[in-house]
Design a protein around this motif. Structure first.
Motif, PDB file in Angstrom:
ATOM      1  N   PRO A   1      48.493  68.897 105.758  1.00  0.00           N
ATOM      2  CA  PRO A   1      48.095  68.923 107.172  1.00  0.00           C
ATOM      3  C   PRO A   1      49.219  69.422 108.075  1.00  0.00           C
ATOM      4  CG  PRO A   1      48.584  66.680 106.489  1.00  0.00           C
ATOM      5  CD  PRO A   1      48.742  67.545 105.267  1.00  0.00           C
ATOM      6  N   CYS A   2      48.834  69.883 109.246  1.00  0.00           N
ATOM      7  CA  CYS A   2      49.798  70.269 110.275  1.00  0.00           C
ATOM      8  C   CYS A   2      50.460  69.006 110.816  1.00  0.00           C
ATOM      9  CB  CYS A   2      49.086  71.024 111.387  1.00  0.00           C
ATOM     10  SG  CYS A   2      50.181  71.592 112.706  1.00  0.00           S
ATOM     11  N   ARG A   3      51.718  69.147 111.221  1.00  0.00           N
ATOM     12  CA  ARG A   3      52.469  67.989 111.719  1.00  0.00           C
ATOM     13  C   ARG A   3      52.301  67.812 113.223  1.00  0.00           C
ATOM     14  NH1 ARG A   3      58.138  70.073 113.337  1.00  0.00           N
ATOM     15  NH2 ARG A   3      57.622  72.243 113.687  1.00  0.00           N
TER      16      ARG A   3
ATOM     17  N   ARG B   1      45.779  65.095 116.538  1.00  0.00           N
ATOM     18  CA  ARG B   1      46.313  65.771 115.369  1.00  0.00           C
ATOM     19  C   ARG B   1      45.736  67.190 115.280  1.00  0.00           C
ATOM     20  NH1 ARG B   1      48.065  65.270 110.082  1.00  0.00           N
ATOM     21  NH2 ARG B   1      48.678  63.098 110.080  1.00  0.00           N
ATOM     22  N   CYS B   2      46.613  68.180 115.121  1.00  0.00           N
ATOM     23  CA  CYS B   2      46.133  69.550 114.914  1.00  0.00           C
ATOM     24  C   CYS B   2      45.357  69.577 113.591  1.00  0.00           C
ATOM     25  CB  CYS B   2      47.315  70.516 114.864  1.00  0.00           C
ATOM     26  SG  CYS B   2      46.853  72.174 114.312  1.00  0.00           S
ATOM     27  N   PRO B   3      44.146  70.146 113.571  1.00  0.00           N
ATOM     28  CA  PRO B   3      43.332  70.125 112.344  1.00  0.00           C
ATOM     29  C   PRO B   3      43.761  71.169 111.306  1.00  0.00           C
ATOM     30  CG  PRO B   3      42.147  71.257 114.075  1.00  0.00           C
ATOM     31  CD  PRO B   3      43.447  70.792 114.692  1.00  0.00           C
TER      32      PRO B   3
ATOM     33  N   GLN C   1      53.005  78.717 107.854  1.00  0.00           N
ATOM     34  CA  GLN C   1      52.415  78.717 109.190  1.00  0.00           C
ATOM     35  C   GLN C   1      51.148  77.879 109.191  1.00  0.00           C
ATOM     36  OE1 GLN C   1      51.044  83.197 108.908  1.00  0.00           O
ATOM     37  NE2 GLN C   1      50.122  82.216 110.695  1.00  0.00           N
ATOM     38  N   CYS C   2      50.865  77.287 110.338  1.00  0.00           N
ATOM     39  CA  CYS C   2      49.632  76.531 110.485  1.00  0.00           C
ATOM     40  C   CYS C   2      48.487  77.519 110.668  1.00  0.00           C
ATOM     41  CB  CYS C   2      49.719  75.594 111.682  1.00  0.00           C
ATOM     42  SG  CYS C   2      48.164  74.730 112.004  1.00  0.00           S
ATOM     43  N   ARG C   3      47.344  77.187 110.074  1.00  0.00           N
ATOM     44  CA  ARG C   3      46.197  78.072 110.197  1.00  0.00           C
ATOM     45  C   ARG C   3      45.626  78.063 111.614  1.00  0.00           C
ATOM     46  NH1 ARG C   3      42.610  80.356 106.833  1.00  0.00           N
ATOM     47  NH2 ARG C   3      40.544  80.704 107.686  1.00  0.00           N
ATOM     48  N   VAL C   4      45.865  76.961 112.325  1.00  0.00           N
ATOM     49  CA  VAL C   4      45.209  76.797 113.621  1.00  0.00           C
ATOM     50  C   VAL C   4      46.157  77.021 114.799  1.00  0.00           C
ATOM     51  CG1 VAL C   4      44.033  75.130 115.115  1.00  0.00           C
ATOM     52  CG2 VAL C   4      43.439  75.263 112.683  1.00  0.00           C
ATOM     53  N   CYS C   5      47.312  76.349 114.781  1.00  0.00           N
ATOM     54  CA  CYS C   5      48.209  76.438 115.935  1.00  0.00           C
ATOM     55  C   CYS C   5      49.316  77.443 115.650  1.00  0.00           C
ATOM     56  CB  CYS C   5      48.753  75.061 116.317  1.00  0.00           C
ATOM     57  SG  CYS C   5      49.988  74.418 115.174  1.00  0.00           S
ATOM     58  N   GLU C   6      50.290  77.476 116.526  1.00  0.00           N
ATOM     59  CA  GLU C   6      51.324  78.499 116.423  1.00  0.00           C
ATOM     60  C   GLU C   6      52.489  78.058 115.545  1.00  0.00           C
ATOM     61  OE1 GLU C   6      51.395  81.069 119.827  1.00  0.00           O
ATOM     62  OE2 GLU C   6      49.672  81.042 118.474  1.00  0.00           O
TER      63      GLU C   6
HETATM   64 ZN   LIG Z   1      48.823  73.214 113.648  1.00  0.00          ZN
END
Ligand SMILES: [Zn+2]
Length: 190
Positions: A48-50, A57-59, A76-81
């Motif tokens: 999971p993203c931290r 929580r970022c998904p 890299q996170c798939r969702v956020c930067e």
């Molecule tokens: Zn994220």
């Protein structure tokens, strides 16, 4: 872009203040995933993203890429930067590159809930490569394992649960044991 040298995060004292400890855990998990999985191609791990933007929580999950020894691991996170590189991961305690050829066997893909995936990451050693190679699924995580791998993981979860002094961790390991046992008995896995 978070540029890190893994050596700075090894063996942090228990009383290390502030965000250094969760960051160390995050980075060491990324190194385990990137070295347990295939090299040369970016893939979406179950990690999971931290980040918690606006306290939620970022998904996203961690996409990891390992090319060759000597080159940093990229994530890299798939969702956020959130993204970064980790250098000096080679031959650290988190380097799970295979040192002997894999045994052949039919691989089953087993969908497991995120809580179970998190519990399996608590296991100390032995099945780390299997656990950290887990990919992100549509829901939860996808464990790719032969029947023998799965049996070993189930035995390992049971043994760890028996020796786990923390009640909360023991409950999580018990839940993981139940989920894996059910998966092992299901003829059509997804
Ligand atoms: Zn994220």
């Amino acid at each position: 872009m978070l540029v890190t040298d893994l050596r700075h995060f090894l063996d942090l004292p228990r009383d290390t203040p502030g965000p250094a400890r969760p960051l160390a855990e995050h980075l060491s998990n990324i190194v385990r995933a990137a070295t347990a999985g295939d090299a040369g191609t970016a893939w979406e791990s179950a990690l999971p993203c931290r980040r918690r933007p606006a306290n939620r929580r970022c998904p996203g999950r961690m996409i990891v890429l390992r090319t060759a020894a000597g080159a940093p691991i990229r994530w890299q996170c798939r969702v956020c930067e959130d993204e970064g590189v980790i250098s000096n991961w080679e031959d650290s305690p988190f380097d799970l590159r295979r040192r002997w050829p894999a045994l052949a066997g039919a691989i089953n893909e087993i969908g497991i809930p995120d809580e179970v995936a998190a519990a399996l990451r608590l296991l100390d050693t032995g099945c780390e490569r299997l656990v950290f190679r887990m990919r992100a699924g549509d829901e939860g995580a996808v464990l790719a394992a032969t029947d023998d791998d799965l049996d070993e993981l189930i035995e390992f979860a049971a043994a760890e649960a028996n020796h786990e002094p923390s009640r909360r961790r023991r409950q999580r390991l018990d839940a993981a044991f139940d989920a894996l046992s059910t998966a092992a008995q299901t003829p059509h896995r997804w």
